[in-house]
Motif scaffolding. Structure first.
Motif, PDB file in Angstrom:
ATOM      1  N   LEU A 266       0.808  -1.217   0.000  1.00 26.02           N
ATOM      2  CA  LEU A 266       0.000   0.000   0.000  1.00 26.02           C
ATOM      3  C   LEU A 266       0.842   1.268   0.000  1.00 26.02           C
ATOM      4  N   THR A 267       2.043   1.199   0.526  1.00 24.97           N
ATOM      5  CA  THR A 267       2.885   2.404   0.634  1.00 24.97           C
ATOM      6  C   THR A 267       3.904   2.531  -0.488  1.00 24.97           C
ATOM      7  N   GLN A 268       4.258   1.429  -1.151  1.00 25.15           N
ATOM      8  CA  GLN A 268       5.233   1.531  -2.250  1.00 25.15           C
ATOM      9  C   GLN A 268       4.571   2.188  -3.463  1.00 25.15           C
ATOM     10  N   LYS A 269       5.389   2.740  -4.359  1.00 19.95           N
ATOM     11  CA  LYS A 269       4.860   3.493  -5.494  1.00 19.95           C
ATOM     12  C   LYS A 269       5.304   2.963  -6.843  1.00 19.95           C
ATOM     13  N   ARG A 270       6.055   1.896  -6.860  1.00 26.37           N
ATOM     14  CA  ARG A 270       6.599   1.395  -8.121  1.00 26.37           C
ATOM     15  C   ARG A 270       5.577   0.598  -8.920  1.00 26.37           C
ATOM     16  N   HIS A 271       4.673  -0.106  -8.238  1.00 31.77           N
ATOM     17  CA  HIS A 271       3.749  -1.008  -8.921  1.00 31.77           C
ATOM     18  C   HIS A 271       2.306  -0.660  -8.581  1.00 31.77           C
ATOM     19  N   ALA A 272       1.556  -0.166  -9.576  1.00 34.40           N
ATOM     20  CA  ALA A 272       0.172   0.242  -9.338  1.00 34.40           C
ATOM     21  C   ALA A 272      -0.705  -0.950  -8.951  1.00 34.40           C
TER      22      ALA A 272
ATOM     23  N   CYS B 187     -10.042   0.171 -14.768  1.00 31.61           N
ATOM     24  CA  CYS B 187      -8.660  -0.155 -15.133  1.00 31.61           C
ATOM     25  C   CYS B 187      -7.864  -0.519 -13.878  1.00 31.61           C
ATOM     26  N   PRO B 188      -7.319  -1.726 -13.791  1.00 37.37           N
ATOM     27  CA  PRO B 188      -6.675  -2.173 -12.552  1.00 37.37           C
ATOM     28  C   PRO B 188      -5.383  -1.443 -12.231  1.00 37.37           C
ATOM     29  N   THR B 189      -4.778  -0.782 -13.214  1.00 38.68           N
ATOM     30  CA  THR B 189      -3.506  -0.093 -12.960  1.00 38.68           C
ATOM     31  C   THR B 189      -3.660   1.411 -12.845  1.00 38.68           C
ATOM     32  N   GLY B 190      -4.896   1.909 -12.856  1.00 42.55           N
ATOM     33  CA  GLY B 190      -5.121   3.336 -12.640  1.00 42.55           C
ATOM     34  C   GLY B 190      -4.844   4.210 -13.844  1.00 42.55           C
ATOM     35  N   VAL B 191      -4.686   3.633 -15.033  1.00 41.42           N
ATOM     36  CA  VAL B 191      -4.360   4.431 -16.224  1.00 41.42           C
ATOM     37  C   VAL B 191      -5.619   5.012 -16.851  1.00 41.42           C
ATOM     38  N   ALA B 192      -6.582   4.160 -17.197  1.00 40.18           N
ATOM     39  CA  ALA B 192      -7.784   4.602 -17.913  1.00 40.18           C
ATOM     40  C   ALA B 192      -8.995   4.523 -17.000  1.00 40.18           C
ATOM     41  N   THR B 193      -9.024   5.367 -15.998  1.00 39.33           N
ATOM     42  CA  THR B 193     -10.118   5.345 -15.027  1.00 39.33           C
ATOM     43  C   THR B 193     -10.199   6.685 -14.316  1.00 39.33           C
ATOM     44  N   GLN B 194     -11.382   6.979 -13.795  1.00 36.20           N
ATOM     45  CA  GLN B 194     -11.560   8.123 -12.895  1.00 36.20           C
ATOM     46  C   GLN B 194     -11.847   7.654 -11.471  1.00 36.20           C
ATOM     47  N   ASP B 195     -11.740   6.342 -11.244  1.00 39.94           N
ATOM     48  CA  ASP B 195     -11.902   5.783  -9.904  1.00 39.94           C
ATOM     49  C   ASP B 195     -10.713   6.215  -9.051  1.00 39.94           C
ATOM     50  N   LYS B 196     -10.987   6.942  -7.995  1.00 32.24           N
ATOM     51  CA  LYS B 196      -9.895   7.526  -7.199  1.00 32.24           C
ATOM     52  C   LYS B 196      -9.018   6.458  -6.559  1.00 32.24           C
ATOM     53  N   TRP B 197      -9.627   5.358  -6.111  1.00 28.52           N
ATOM     54  CA  TRP B 197      -8.824   4.325  -5.466  1.00 28.52           C
ATOM     55  C   TRP B 197      -7.880   3.672  -6.475  1.00 28.52           C
ATOM     56  N   LEU B 198      -8.409   3.353  -7.645  1.00 29.14           N
ATOM     57  CA  LEU B 198      -7.568   2.725  -8.656  1.00 29.14           C
ATOM     58  C   LEU B 198      -6.504   3.697  -9.169  1.00 29.14           C
ATOM     59  N   ALA B 199      -6.875   4.944  -9.354  1.00 28.30           N
ATOM     60  CA  ALA B 199      -5.923   5.927  -9.878  1.00 28.30           C
ATOM     61  C   ALA B 199      -4.808   6.227  -8.876  1.00 28.30           C
ATOM     62  N   HIS B 200      -5.083   6.076  -7.598  1.00 27.64           N
ATOM     63  CA  HIS B 200      -4.060   6.413  -6.604  1.00 27.64           C
ATOM     64  C   HIS B 200      -2.877   5.456  -6.676  1.00 27.64           C
ATOM     65  N   GLY B 201      -3.089   4.273  -7.268  1.00 31.21           N
ATOM     66  CA  GLY B 201      -1.993   3.304  -7.363  1.00 31.21           C
ATOM     67  C   GLY B 201      -0.917   3.708  -8.342  1.00 31.21           C
ATOM     68  N   LEU B 202      -1.214   4.653  -9.229  1.00 36.68           N
ATOM     69  CA  LEU B 202      -0.250   5.082 -10.244  1.00 36.68           C
ATOM     70  C   LEU B 202       0.490   6.321  -9.739  1.00 36.68           C
ATOM     71  N   ASP B 203       1.761   6.156  -9.466  1.00 36.69           N
ATOM     72  CA  ASP B 203       2.570   7.282  -8.988  1.00 36.69           C
ATOM     73  C   ASP B 203       3.152   8.019 -10.198  1.00 36.69           C
ATOM     74  N   PRO B 204       2.754   9.274 -10.443  1.00 39.12           N
ATOM     75  CA  PRO B 204       3.173   9.981 -11.659  1.00 39.12           C
ATOM     76  C   PRO B 204       4.679  10.156 -11.790  1.00 39.12           C
ATOM     77  N   MET B 205       5.349  10.412 -10.695  1.00 37.12           N
ATOM     78  CA  MET B 205       6.791  10.671 -10.763  1.00 37.12           C
ATOM     79  C   MET B 205       7.549   9.410 -11.178  1.00 37.12           C
ATOM     80  N   ASN B 206       7.162   8.277 -10.601  1.00 38.30           N
ATOM     81  CA  ASN B 206       7.827   7.017 -10.941  1.00 38.30           C
ATOM     82  C   ASN B 206       7.531   6.609 -12.379  1.00 38.30           C
ATOM     83  N   LYS B 207       6.272   6.736 -12.776  1.00 37.75           N
ATOM     84  CA  LYS B 207       5.887   6.301 -14.117  1.00 37.75           C
ATOM     85  C   LYS B 207       6.372   7.263 -15.195  1.00 37.75           C
TER      86      LYS B 207
END
Length: 515
Positions: free
Chosen positions: A25-31, A416-436
């Motif tokens: 939950l705290t790491q940012k490398r893998h959505a 979208c399970p990786t938070g890319v194509a979604t407006q779901d806040k929980w799913l989108a939070h998994g994608l860390d913009p700086m890392n990606k």
């Protein structure tokens, strides 16, 4: 053993799972791990043993669609700067495939070998043409990259995904197309922009939904908008409008698009500001004069009457578009009815060749910059596009994969399970913009470098100088026909004129071509 110790030992697995969940939950490398703690590890385990499972049970490395596992692995590895080589020969059935492209390398060449660099080191490969140069637009410029990011709207993609792609494009020196959903704050992290205008004129419309030139001028003046693209149609759903459900129209999206909060927003299939090629060119020239930036069109290819009339008017009047983006019917990030995504509009190679022929025969091919899109983020497809006459290529789904997309094909469900194509806040939070963002940069640079290396193999200094004679199309192991003959290209079609060629060769031979 005492009951106390027994309880303590039995609690260890639970503690381990809880600890792993906390880490995920705290790491940012893998959505996926961030959105699906603990259970998400099963995906990576299955991926690790996937080749062995497929070898005996499921499918081959090159059978899946729209992107095969080999193609996805190349994108993922390139984005992570991992080893993106493949061993033990080709997976493709070149001996029996119909229409397989083969690049013909040269034994000797006047091009000097580049200094050794690791994949992804970031060679600069500018466009061979000046965008807007022929019509002397005030904002004419030479794009610094032949690979750029195609149109993907905020609303279709999450805020985190748009930010990651924009940061990645900025670091790679690429243009980022906003998509028709308007220019959002998430597009403002350093990349130069191509502002796309669709049929609903999001971001540049008045309160009644009509196009507003004053708002467009303010938008261009306040942001790093380098060009404007008028979307006539796209590969995913050519000739079809769209509907953004009211539930997705958040206050932020409503403000960006200039629409009411919480109400359904329908995009018509055609523009209301023009109803013919003639009136479209008047509108293009008005926008170019008012904003100063190059203006082009984007379209999938169907009926050719539009293109014939466009070329005729550009040949006989002073009006014209600065660039043409051709989208293949097999491409597209947008959700669409199956009929449209599978059967409407020509595939990229056929559609582009037909359009280019119209411009070439009329002598106006040098007046525009040709941009290709539709699964061109893979080096082999991009090389064919350049050989057919593209000056640049735009990538969409491939750059989505570079920031985490796993081809779950749930873009239309908002799940979208990786938070890319979604407006779901929980799913989108998994994608860390700086890392990606770093991964997007790595992918874009690696693709660009691969194009430069294959250009060197063909004996030319730039991808835009690869000709239709440098590729053959295989018909199994029976015959091979040059790309020129397959599409009926004449001599000197598909490459820049002598002036532009000399300019780009000079640029590529200078020290500024390496970053």
């Amino acid at each position: 053993m005492s009951s106390k110790w027994a309880r303590a030992l039995s609690a260890l697995p639970v503690a381990g799972v809880l600890g792993l969940a906390a880490y995920d939950l705290t790491q940012k490398r893998h959505a996926i791990l961030r959105n699906f703690p603990v259970v998400g590890h099963a995906r990576y385990l299955l991926e690790a043993v996937g080749p062995e499972l497929r070898q005996y049970i499921v499918s081959g490395n090159d059978e899946e669609r729209p992107f095969s596992r080999n193609q996805r692995r190349w994108i993922y590895s390139s984005a992570k700067l991992q080893n993106n080589y493949f061993g033990f020969g080709a997976d493709n059935d070149t001996e029996f495939s119909q229409g397989y492209p083969i690049i013909k390398h040269r034994t000797f060449s006047d091009i000097s070998p580049a200094t050794a660099q690791q994949s992804g080191a970031g060679d600069i490969v500018p466009a061979a043409k000046v965008l807007g140069g022929h019509r002397e637009r005030r904002g004419a410029f030479r794009p610094s990259s032949v690979v750029n990011v195609s149109a993907m709207s905020f609303g279709s993609l999450s805020a985190a995904a748009i930010e990651a792609i924009n940061r990645g494009a900025a670091a790679a020196g690429c243009l980022h197309n906003t998509g028709e959903g308007g220019l959002s704050p998430h597009h403002q992290h350093g990349a130069d922009l191509t502002l796309q205008i669709g049929t609903s004129y999001f971001g540049c419309r008045d309160d009644d939904g009509r196009f507003d030139i004053a708002r467009l001028k303010d938008l261009v003046a306040a942001h790093p908008v380098k060009s404007i693209e008028i979307k006539l149609s796209q590969g995913a759903k050519p000739g079809l409008g769209g509907l953004l459900p009211g539930a997705k129209v958040t206050p932020e999206i409503a403000k960006i698009r200039g629409i009411p909060v919480g109400k359904d927003c329908a995009s018509p299939s055609r523009h209301s500001e023009f109803d013919s090629v003639d009136s479209m060119l008047d509108w293009v020239e008005m926008i170019a004069d008012e904003t100063g930036v190059p203006v082009g069109i984007k379209s999938a290819v169907g009926n050719m009457d539009f293109w014939s009339e466009l070329v005729d008017l550009m040949s006989t009047t002073e009006r014209g578009v600065d660039f043409v983006t051709i989208d293949g019917g097999e491409g597209g990030t947008g959700a669409a009815p199956l009929l449209f995504s599978e059967s409407v509009a020509l595939p990229f190679r056929v559609g582009f060749a037909r359009v280019y022929e119209q411009f070439a025969r009329s002598g106006v091919a040098d007046h525009v910059t040709f941009i290709g899109s539709g699964k061109l983020g893979l080096p082999d497809n991009a090389v064919v596009a350049f050989a057919l006459g593209c000056d640049m290529v735009n990538v969409a789904r491939e750059v989505m994969m570079s920031i985490g997309c796993v081809q779950a094909q749930k873009c239309h469900t908002d799940k979208c399970p990786t938070g890319v194509a979604t407006q779901d806040k929980w799913l989108a939070h998994g994608l860390d913009p700086m890392n990606k963002a770093d991964r997007a940069t790595n992918y874009l640079r690696t693709l660009r470098r691969d194009l430069l290396k294959v250009s060197e193999a063909c004996g030319v200094a730039h991808p835009g100088l690869i000709t239709a004679d440098d590729l053959d199309i295989l018909y199994g192991h029976e015959s091979a026909t040059s790309l020129r003959e397959v599409y009926g290209y004449e001599s000197k079609w598909g490459v820049p004129n002598e002036f532009d060629t000399a300019e780009i060769v000079s640029l590529m031979s200078g020290p500024a071509t390496l970053r």
